[in-house]
Design a protein around this motif. Structure first.
Motif, PDB file in Angstrom:
ATOM      1  N   GLN A  40       0.761  -1.290   0.008  1.00  0.00           N
ATOM      2  CA  GLN A  40      -0.095  -0.160  -0.054  1.00  0.00           C
ATOM      3  C   GLN A  40       0.886   1.185   0.111  1.00  0.00           C
ATOM      4  N   SER A  99      -5.613   6.708  -2.738  1.00  0.00           N
ATOM      5  CA  SER A  99      -5.476   5.350  -2.022  1.00  0.00           C
ATOM      6  C   SER A  99      -6.981   5.141  -1.488  1.00  0.00           C
ATOM      7  N   ASN A 140      -8.607   1.469  -1.998  1.00  0.00           N
ATOM      8  CA  ASN A 140      -8.897   0.280  -1.124  1.00  0.00           C
ATOM      9  C   ASN A 140      -9.874   0.926  -0.206  1.00  0.00           C
ATOM     10  N   SER A 141      -9.851   0.793   0.880  1.00  0.00           N
ATOM     11  CA  SER A 141     -11.109   1.206   2.054  1.00  0.00           C
ATOM     12  C   SER A 141     -11.076   2.766   2.424  1.00  0.00           C
ATOM     13  N   LYS A 193      -8.589   3.890   5.490  1.00  0.00           N
ATOM     14  CA  LYS A 193      -7.588   5.103   4.879  1.00  0.00           C
ATOM     15  C   LYS A 193      -7.531   6.284   5.939  1.00  0.00           C
ATOM     16  N   GLU A 251      -4.843  -6.883  -2.975  1.00  0.00           N
ATOM     17  CA  GLU A 251      -6.063  -5.946  -3.187  1.00  0.00           C
ATOM     18  C   GLU A 251      -6.709  -5.841  -1.672  1.00  0.00           C
ATOM     19  N   SER A 252      -7.364  -5.019  -1.673  1.00  0.00           N
ATOM     20  CA  SER A 252      -8.158  -4.460  -0.373  1.00  0.00           C
ATOM     21  C   SER A 252      -8.873  -5.419   0.437  1.00  0.00           C
TER      22      SER A 252
END
Length: 885
Positions: A295, A337, A341-342, A346, A685-686
């Motif tokens: 990340q 980001s 992702n989430s 984040k 991946e997230s």
């Protein structure tokens, strides 16, 4: 000892440059024991600087001048003045050409500024003031020039020759040498110059821009790392697409290059078209990099790419405006980001980091505004305030204007200032002009230091069905700023009824409700907002999404916090309620420890965590975040006087109690996730990040129970996994356990297996440096003798010394002062090797006022010893002297 204080530089003294450089032509002759730099500068008098021809003063440090010409006339020593930092000569006409030749020594440059060698590779780092160590120049960001660069080197050792822009010519020379010329068609300041020469391999790809242009993408690494760059390449392509879609920004050159460098003071550098990265921010594959590292690579690649517009095409007028490019770009990469992702996770990660570290900076001797008004050494102002708080300032503008007007403002900013060096005021003016909103008062966020405190009280009138919030803002004194004017604080909020539903929000004087979540602007020292049509006393959800970088004070009870944890629709505030519940419980335990009472954990925290573990509908990454107790650093930050031992004892007690009480749900979640991990190949991946994050935090709790089946599971995870995330998590809990034989075996096996991978060995160092078990300092001192460690590599220093001083608080703050002496010794040594790294290590000592009298005296004594140790760099001198003031 220093007898003369370095010069302070003030924003108020800014003046435009007397001269401009329209063209810069550079030729580098690279040799093993020296480098020759030939520079031709096509210059002219700056029409904005007034009449006449003042002396030309060029910056230059550690340069051996070999030849100097003015308009082809060879100058003698009588024609110029030379000092350790400047070359001064007298132009005779408004337009002229300067030719110079200098000798420099990159092979012995341990400061890693200017041109230096990292292993067998030549590379540069010129931000902020490194270019003056390459040649004589106007080394300031408001002097922008078109660069043409030719590199010459021995072909066998340095087959790859790179610089900014597009390649335009290359060829061979006698004696086994070769050359290459690069041309950058866009004007840039010298700090964006880059050069790389080495034996490198590259991964190549391409990207088609929104206008249909094909851009070549290359990531260069040393041959042994060629299998670790695909993730960075994928991240780059995602970044380019996102910047087009969200900001309308298209890449402008024919080629975009990234080079991974092992020895680098920073994370990465956005040099135009040729980004130079710390290898830790490029290299990532499952077996050697954690999910967090993946990340980070994605975020840093995006950050440096986004700089192509927010920093390169539009750059800073002066270094006081550093947040103009950094704060804006951090905001941009955070949003990227969040989209990749989430978003909630984040935001949680960013705020947790901000409150632990930037809030501490705001409360310490190095506190400064987002736009500082003075500095002694610019390298010391690459700070969390400039970057992270600067990003929060941009986020507040985004919140106040909304996404459409913010985009309109950014479009206007880029259009209006393309090719210019500008100020934070210019950015805000573009936002004002695009939105029609007056941001004059808001700009106090740029000029006032410190973290505001927002105190909120409530009153409910059942007869009138009104609910009133009284908000009061204040900001503590900071160095040079004893009084603060009110900020503009956007407070996003909702009001929840007894069933957790959001109520319609209508203020007195409004004709109808304005949604169920809204943003209030607090602009006065004290301000009240009264909501009408409120049929029952609500529970406020305040500062949703952390809508402003402030400290919030509201008298929530523990039951109210548990209610918000369960019902708040704002994911960030659900986490925040859990954190505040944890803080209240931990502070109670800290008090019990200080009074010598038995420690008793509030059972409501156990039940809150149990509810989280049993709710399988929740995002696993969110559950993992909510199960993480506030760190010792944050507990230290919010304490009036930090009792390190009590904080550590209370937190460890809480963890052990939670582990014992919640063994069954923790074990169930761990086994379920571990089973998926065993049967699923690694994916960056997230959803996979989320599963592993919950699995690993469950393991960290379970290991505290001392049960044989958990040890077996930990060893199985360590030995049977296809990724560094699981392996390192298992190693970390082993290192912090009492299983000495298993710990020793795992550490030995890990080091043997990864001994040739520098970045993985950095993680091995950090895991041990951060262990809070007794004997931490002795372990770190022993690890400094390990063949994989060297003080000359910044990553190693950060991994071992930085991790010990910054993360292992209970051992660093040992009452005998050994940790303080150790850190001071390293700072004194590094002051001569790499002043930037030395000054950045000083942070833990600068917070000496946060602790009790005994520790204060010991920490202050070490700062005084550093000050008296000999000739200090301006980097270290500034931090130490301000800390002692």
């Amino acid at each position: 000892m220093r007898t003369e204080q370095p010069k302070m530089i003030y924003l108020k003294d800014y003046r435009v440059p007397d001269y401009l450089i329209d063209e810069t032509h550079l030729t580098f002759e690279l040799f093993e024991d020296h480098t020759l730099v030939h520079a031709q500068l096509v210059m002219r008098r700056n029409p904005e600087a007034g009449a006449g021809l003042p002396p030309l003063v060029l910056d230059g440090q550690e340069l051996e001048l070999l030849e100097l010409k003015l308009d082809d006339r060879l100058l003698s020593a009588a024609d110029y003045q030379l000092s350790d930092s400047h070359l001064t000569l007298q132009p005779t006409q408004e337009q002229f050409v300067i030719d110079s030749s200098v000798r420099i020594h990159p092979e012995s440059n341990t400061a890693l500024e200017g041109l230096y060698k990292s292993g067998g590779m030549f590379c540069t780092q010129c931000e902020a003031e490194g270019f003056r160590k390459i040649t004589y120049y106007l080394d300031r960001p408001d002097v922008m020039s078109k660069f043409t660069t030719t590199l010459s080197a021995e072909q066998h050792s340095y087959p790859v020759l790179l610089s900014n822009g597009n390649p335009i010519a290359s060829g061979s020379e006698e004696g086994g040498r070769h050359w290459a010329t690069w041309e950058d068609p866009f004007k840039k300041p010298a700090y964006l110059f880059a050069l790389v020469a080495g034996d490198l391999w590259c991964v190549e790809d391409s990207f088609t821009t929104m206008s249909g242009r094909e851009v070549t993408l290359r990531i260069y690494v040393e041959p042994e790392n060629i299998d670790k760059v695909q993730h960075a390449m994928d991240s780059l392509k995602k970044s380019m697409k996102w910047d087009e879609e969200v900001y309308g920004r298209e890449y402008d050159l024919d080629i975009f290059m990234i080079v991974a460098v092992n020895d680098f003071n920073m994370g990465a550098m956005e040099n135009k078209g040729l980004n130079i990265f710390n290898s830790s921010c490029v290299l990532a594959k499952a077996e050697t990099a954690t999910d967090a590292a993946h990340q980070r690579v994605e975020a840093v690649v995006a950050h440096e790419y986004f700089h192509n517009w927010s920093g390169n095409r539009v750059t800073c007028r002066d270094w006081f405006q550093l947040s103009l490019k950094e704060g804006f770009t951090v905001f941009r990469d955070a949003e990227f980001s969040a989209d990749m992702n989430s978003r909630t996770v984040k935001r949680i990660e960013d705020v947790a980091y901000l409150r632990t570290h930037q809030f501490a900076e705001d409360a310490g001797p190095m506190a400064h505004p987002v736009r500082p008004d003075a500095f002694m050494e610019i390298s010391n102002f690459y700070t969390l305030t400039v970057y992270e708080k600067g990003s929060e300032v941009l986020r507040m503008i985004h919140t106040l204007l909304g996404p459409e007007l913010f985009r309109k403002g950014s479009d206007l900013y880029f259009e209006r200032h393309d090719g210019q060096a500008v100020t934070c005021d210019d950015f805000v003016k573009a936002m004002e002009d695009a939105s029609g909103q007056d941001l004059t008062q808001f700009k106090r966020w740029y000029s006032q230091a410190g973290t505001p405190l927002l105190t909120v009280s409530e009153s409910y009138d059942a007869a009138a069905n009104t609910y009133r919030l009284q908000l009061r803002q204040s900001c503590p004194a900071t160095p040079g700023q004893s009084e603060k004017l009110p900020f503009v604080i956007p407070v996003e909020l909702a009001l929840l009824d007894a069933r957790g539903r959001e109520l319609p929000l209508q203020l007195v004087g409004e004709d109808e409700p304005v949604g169920r979540s809204r943003v209030l602007q607090v602009t006065q020292a004290e301000q009240a907002f009264t909501f009408v049509g409120i049929a029952e006393k609500p529970l406020p959800s305040l500062l949703r999404g952390f809508s402003a970088p402030v400290k919030l004070s509201f008298p929530y009870s523990r039951d109210q916090l548990m209610f918000l944890m369960q019902h708040d629709s704002d994911g960030f505030n659900r986490w925040e309620a859990g954190q505040q519940l944890c803080v209240q419980v931990l502070q109670e335990l800290i008090g019990q420890h200080q009074r010598g009472e038995p420690l008793v954990l509030d059972p409501r925290l156990v039940e809150a965590f149990r509810t989280l573990l049993l709710d399988e509908a929740l995002d696993q990454a969110m559950v993992a975040e909510m199960l993480s107790l506030p760190g010792e650093g944050y507990l230290t930050e919010i304490a009036e006087v930090a009792d390190v031992d009590a904080i550590h004892a209370a937190r460890e007690f809480a963890r052990a109690q939670l582990a014992g009480a919640l063994f069954e749900p923790l074990w169930k979640r761990y086994q379920a996730n571990r089973e998926i991990s065993r049967s699923t190949p690694y994916v960056a991946e997230s959803a996979h990040f989320a599963r592993r994050s919950l699995q690993n935090i469950a393991l960290s709790y379970l290991m505290l129970t001392g049960r044989a089946e958990v040890l077996a599971a930990c060893l199985e995870q360590y030995e049977v996994c296809d990724n560094m995330t699981e392996r390192l998590a298992a190693l970390a809990v082993l290192v912090n356990s009492s299983y000495e034989a298993e710990k020793a075996e795992a550490l030995k096996a890990f080091a043997e297996h990864f001994k040739d991978n520098a970045l993985v060995m950095d993680q091995w160092f950090s895991v041990q440096a951060a262990s809070t078990l007794p004997g931490g300092l002795q372990r770190v001192q022993a690890l400094m003798q390990h063949p994989a460690f060297t003080l000359k590599n910044p990553n190693k220093v950060r991994a071992l010394i930085g991790a010990f001083a910054g993360q292992n608080l209970v051992n660093f703050h040992a009452v005998d002062g050994g940790g303080y002496r150790f850190l001071a010794d390293q700072v004194i040594t590094l002051n001569a090797l790499n002043p930037q790294i030395a000054s950045r290590l000083l942070g833990p000592l600068t917070r000496w006022r946060k602790y009790g009298e005994q520790r204060q005296a010991l920490m202050r004594g070490e700062l005084e010893r550093i000050l008296a140790s000999g000739e200090l760099s301006s980097d270290v001198f500034e931090v130490v002297s301000k800390s002692l003031a």
